[in-house]
Design an enzyme around this catalytic site. Structure first.
Site, short mmCIF file in Angstrom:
data_model
loop_
_atom_site.label_atom_id
_atom_site.label_comp_id
_atom_site.label_asym_id
_atom_site.label_seq_id
_atom_site.Cartn_x
_atom_site.Cartn_y
_atom_site.Cartn_z
N ASP A 17 -59.16 57.43 -0.92
CA ASP A 17 -60.51 57.10 -1.71
C ASP A 17 -61.26 58.27 -2.01
OD1 ASP A 17 -61.47 54.00 0.24
OD2 ASP A 17 -60.25 54.52 -1.48
N LEU A 49 -36.18 28.38 -15.96
CA LEU A 49 -34.91 28.48 -15.35
C LEU A 49 -34.61 26.76 -15.10
CD1 LEU A 49 -35.51 30.60 -12.04
CD2 LEU A 49 -33.72 30.91 -14.51
N GLU A 89 -32.51 35.65 -5.05
CA GLU A 89 -33.56 36.04 -4.92
C GLU A 89 -34.64 34.86 -4.51
OE1 GLU A 89 -34.48 37.60 -8.96
OE2 GLU A 89 -33.10 38.73 -8.69
N LYS A 139 -37.74 32.42 -4.73
CA LYS A 139 -38.55 31.90 -6.04
C LYS A 139 -39.97 31.97 -5.63
CE LYS A 139 -38.39 28.50 -9.61
NZ LYS A 139 -39.97 28.62 -9.70
N ASP A 168 -43.91 31.77 -6.27
CA ASP A 168 -44.63 30.80 -6.92
C ASP A 168 -45.88 31.54 -7.52
OD1 ASP A 168 -46.09 27.70 -5.98
OD2 ASP A 168 -45.34 28.03 -7.83
N TYR A 217 -38.52 41.29 -11.43
CA TYR A 217 -36.82 41.00 -11.55
C TYR A 217 -36.24 40.71 -12.57
CZ TYR A 217 -39.65 36.55 -12.41
OH TYR A 217 -40.54 35.63 -12.86
N LYS A 232 -34.58 24.34 -5.81
CA LYS A 232 -35.89 24.15 -5.29
C LYS A 232 -36.07 23.75 -4.05
CE LYS A 232 -39.34 24.21 -7.89
NZ LYS A 232 -39.61 23.99 -9.43
N CYS A 248 -47.66 -3.28 -29.05
CA CYS A 248 -48.12 -1.78 -28.74
C CYS A 248 -49.62 -2.17 -28.19
CB CYS A 248 -47.87 -1.09 -29.82
SG CYS A 248 -48.80 0.41 -29.72
N CYS A 275 -51.69 -0.37 -31.14
CA CYS A 275 -52.08 -1.04 -32.85
C CYS A 275 -51.56 -2.35 -32.86
CB CYS A 275 -51.03 0.01 -33.54
SG CYS A 275 -49.37 -0.28 -33.29
N CYS A 283 -42.90 1.69 -30.15
CA CYS A 283 -43.69 1.05 -31.22
C CYS A 283 -43.03 1.09 -32.28
CB CYS A 283 -45.02 1.33 -30.92
SG CYS A 283 -45.97 0.81 -32.31
N CYS A 343 -48.91 3.71 -36.30
CA CYS A 343 -49.49 3.52 -35.07
C CYS A 343 -50.52 4.51 -34.80
CB CYS A 343 -48.40 3.28 -33.94
SG CYS A 343 -49.28 3.20 -32.45
S1 IVH Z 1 -35.93 34.88 -13.39
C1 IVH Z 1 -35.03 32.82 -17.71
N1 IVH Z 1 -36.32 35.23 -10.83
O1 IVH Z 1 -39.63 31.00 -11.89
C2 IVH Z 1 -36.29 33.11 -16.61
N2 IVH Z 1 -37.75 33.60 -11.95
O2 IVH Z 1 -38.71 28.49 -13.58
C3 IVH Z 1 -35.99 34.30 -15.76
N3 IVH Z 1 -39.64 32.83 -10.91
O3 IVH Z 1 -40.74 31.51 -15.29
C4 IVH Z 1 -36.81 34.09 -14.66
N4 IVH Z 1 -39.04 33.94 -8.86
O4 IVH Z 1 -42.14 32.38 -13.06
C5 IVH Z 1 -36.90 34.44 -12.16
N5 IVH Z 1 -36.69 35.79 -8.51
C6 IVH Z 1 -37.27 35.10 -9.88
C7 IVH Z 1 -38.09 34.29 -9.81
C8 IVH Z 1 -38.54 33.54 -10.87
C9 IVH Z 1 -39.97 32.96 -9.57
C10 IVH Z 1 -40.56 31.97 -11.81
C11 IVH Z 1 -40.58 32.51 -13.02
C12 IVH Z 1 -40.11 31.68 -14.13
C13 IVH Z 1 -39.88 30.34 -13.32
C14 IVH Z 1 -38.69 29.66 -13.72
#
Ligand code: IVH
Length: 706
Positions: free
Chosen positions: A38, A84, A114, A116, A118, A227, A318, A412, A415, A430, A435
């Site tokens: 700092d 994905l 890797e 995933k 969020d 990534y 998932k 429908c 309409c 429909c 419509c």
């Molecule tokens: S590779 C072709 N690696 O998941 C897309 N995605 O459903 C390349 N995500 O939009 C994505 N961890 O936001 C990749 N280790 C990881 C990830 C990852 C989270 C998310 C990312 C992507 C979504 C795809």
């Protein structure tokens, strides 16, 4: 302190801070105390104030810029961003592996897993090794420019590390992708402050990235893990051969990667990694919602390729979606753009995965029948990622006998048109092409951001225009007059004028967005882009406004560089599309049978052609992708590319040919001048030999344009 001394001191302070920040925010280690960091930052800030001529954009003091005044600029991605595909069970995962193994017969695959993350996917562009821009995924083709807020994330370096002997100035344009996220702890802190409350870290991260004021983003402690990597020019950096190499190169460049990755040579090992994380996921400081499994070798990845939406070589495995139980109060029908009837369960509101859910899709009649869903039932609903919540199962033990079975109406609900269910299809529609619901949704799609992008035409305004019979089809929007709009609710002089201006401006529309706006069944923004890339329409040059130029902006084009643009007439598009067979459409990488058939039919339908002619009549013109023309050496020559080229990617080869005036098509015919072939060419090679079309390699192509 004199000027020279100040300059030297500033450079030194910057180098120290850069090194310490890198250690602290990227490598997670404390070289010096926070107080010392700092102190140095304070000294640097003061010196820079006194000698502003020595401020450089990569100075650690320059992360927070000034607030944006309006909406985010829309930017076209260098390459379309995919997502994905998901699998939710061991069985689905095994099916995925089986499918991809068939694509590379005789090969043994290895994988990288890797966690995933969020958060939200962001692409960061480095130019000559310096932070240039950050873009959201958006619709995959266009994203939003969020440079100002991503720049405040301390784990995103403003300058990359030098790898080997390559100097930063010699770096190519590097596009890296990763996840921006917020830790669970940071979210708690923000919510505890009592200001804006966020339901979960993902929403908080998304909200923070889209903050107009970077000072607010800077306070909120976002994190980023990288990534993916896209070296867009021929590069002196070591070329990666695998996802493992990519992760290593990212690290070497100073970009933080998530540490919980693993290498696998068997399905068993992946499954046990998945089970491990399913149990351990809550121990991480951020939320993960599964495992991402990627085929390691880039050669294998290339062979497997992609569908229009996602790569075949990676999958999101998932964790079970979060579920909740609630009661069905009613079942309604929602009528979609193509007239599709979707039954929707109206629920007693309940919390799932941090958000309140009060509607869930029941998909179609057969699903209702199969699950035996009745009004009054207690059901389990689930929300997986961003997908609309769905009813998973009825808890039949809780039935009282008062539950009511659901019958799809014969007419429908919007309409009154007859509902039909074509043989062999699960969806009822429909039958009335006019419509109201179809009409409303068609117009909403037409003006949406990824289509004509007309600001000020929301759901309510469209509804009023339809009621006033001012928009019988999308082309009518372009002939709206001042008096027409002034009679609508809440329309005063300024709002009316703004909307008229926005409509006028929209008449010049980029071809991919035009194709998307037409609402052809199965044609989303990415497919529209694929189709647009395949079309070579006759163009002429027109003068455009600066604003229109900015809209067409690709990443590095200076907005005001030129005020000329290449445009094509809609009738040229009609002519081209009429010539195209379903087979030719199907041959475009990423366009399958069903989609090809749908496009082909659409351009032969009387009603579609009437709409196209009318759009042309009201002055809509198609803005074509700007091609930096280098020469005319390949003028009027048609190429087909097959196999893997030694150094050029397929897109690079295509761009090179186009830059020199040539065309690239996807199927070989007697009109093809050259087939550009690499290793493991497909059947196009054989066809070329049969037809006597000249076959060349990458070197010969390069020779032709030298
Ligand atoms: S590779 C072709 N690696 O998941 C897309 N995605 O459903 C390349 N995500 O939009 C994505 N961890 O936001 C990749 N280790 C990881 C990830 C990852 C989270 C998310 C990312 C992507 C979504 C795809």
């Amino acid at each position: 302190m004199d000027k020279t001394e100040a300059h030297q001191r500033i450079e030194k302070l910057k180098a120290w801070l850069k090194k310490w920040n890198y250690g602290y925010f990227v490598l997670d280690k404390n070289d010096v105390s926070e107080a010392a960091r700092d102190q140095i930052k304070k000294e640097l800030t003061e010196l820079e104030k006194e000698f502003p001529e020595f401020i450089t954009p990569d100075s650690p003091t320059q992360r927070v810029g000034s607030a944006l005044s309006g909406k985010f600029a829309k930017i076209r991605h260098i390459t379309p961003k995919q997502s994905l595909s998901d699998v939710f069970s061991e069985e689905e995962f095994r099916d995925w592996e089986e499918r991809i193994l068939k694509l590379v017969p005789g090969e043994t695959l290895d994988y990288v897993s890797e966690v995933k993350l969020d958060g939200l996917n962001i692409s960061v562009i480095y130019q000559k090794g310096r932070f240039h821009k950050a873009i959201t995924r958006g619709d995959g083709v266009y994203g939003e420019d969020v440079t100002h807020s991503v720049k405040t994330i301390k784990s995103v370096p403003l300058e990359l590390n030098e790898v080997g002997y390559v100097k930063l100035d010699d770096y190519p344009v590097i596009e890296v992708g990763g996840e921006v996220l917020m830790t669970k702890k940071s979210l708690e802190d923000i919510n505890a402050e009592g200001g804006q409350q966020f339901a979960n870290p993902r929403n908080a991260a998304a909200g923070t990235v889209r903050q107009l004021d970077p000072a607010v983003s800077a306070k909120r402690n976002l994190e980023m893990f990288f990534y993916s990597l896209n070296l867009t020019e021929k590069s002196k950096l070591p070329a990666p051969n695998s996802q493992q190499d990519i992760l290593k190169l990212l690290n070497d460049l100073g970009l933080r990667t998530e540490p919980h990755t693993a290498h696998h040579t068997s399905l068993k090992s992946i499954l046990s990694e998945y089970q491990k994380w399913e149990k351990k996921k809550d121990s991480l400081p951020y939320i993960i919602d599964g495992l991402v499994v990627k085929v390691n070798s880039l050669r294998h990845q290339k062979l497997m390729g992609s569908t229009a939406k996602s790569p075949r070589w990676a999958v999101a495995f998932k964790f079970p979606a979060e579920q909740s139980t609630t009661k069905i109060l009613d079942i309604e029908i929602s009528v979609g753009r193509t007239g599709a009837m979707t039954p929707v369960a109206i629920l007693e509101p309940t919390q799932v995965a941090g958000t309140t859910v009060s509607r869930a899709t029941l998909h179609n009649e057969d699903e209702i029948e199969r699950k035996d869903v009745r009004v009054g039932d207690t059901v389990i609903i689930q929300k997986a990622g961003d997908i609309i919540p769905e009813v998973v199962q009825v808890i039949k033990d809780l039935r009282t006998g008062k539950e009511k079975k659901f019958r799809l109406p014969k007419e429908c609900p919007v309409c009154g048109g007859k509902i039909i269910r074509p043989e062999g299809e699960v969806v009822s529609r429909c039958s009335n092409k006019n419509c109201g619901a179809q009409h409303q949704q068609q117009l909403e799609l037409f003006v949406s951001r990824s289509a004509f992008d007309i600001d000020g035409l929301g759901e309510k305004v469209i509804e009023q225009l339809i009621d006033a019979k001012l928009a019988e089809d999308p082309a009518d929007l372009f002939t709206l007059k001042y008096e027409d709009l002034m009679q609508l609710e809440l329309f005063k002089d300024k709002k009316t004028q703004n909307l008229l201006d926005a409509i006028e401006k929209a008449k010049l529309v980029p071809l991919p967005r035009f194709l998307f706006a037409l609402g052809i069944r199965y044609v989303g923004a990415e497919t529209a882009e694929l189709l647009a890339n395949h079309l070579h329409l006759k163009t002429h040059s027109v003068t455009i406004t600066e604003e229109q130029k900015r809209d067409q902006m690709t990443l590095f084009a200076e907005p005001a560089a030129s005020k000329k643009a290449d445009v094509a007439e809609i009738s040229t598009l009609i002519e081209e599309m009429k010539k195209m067979s379903p087979e030719e459409l199907n041959a475009i990488d990423g366009i399958g049978d069903k989609v090809a058939e749908s496009i082909h039919e659409w351009f032969r339908d009387e009603k579609s052609l009437r709409l196209l002619k009318k759009l042309e009549g009201v002055g809509v013109k198609l803005l074509m992708e700007e091609q930096a023309k280098k020469s005319d050496k390949l003028k009027s020559l048609t190429f087909v590319i097959t196999g893997t080229l030694p150094t050029l990617s397929r897109d690079d080869a295509k761009a090179l040919i186009k830059q020199h005036g040539g065309h690239v098509t996807s199927s070989v015919s007697k009109n093809t001048d050259y087939v550009l072939a690499g290793t493991e060419p497909g059947s196009k090679y054989d066809t070329a030999e049969k037809l006597g079309v000249k076959i060349i390699g990458e070197e010969e192509l390069k020779g032709m344009v030298e």
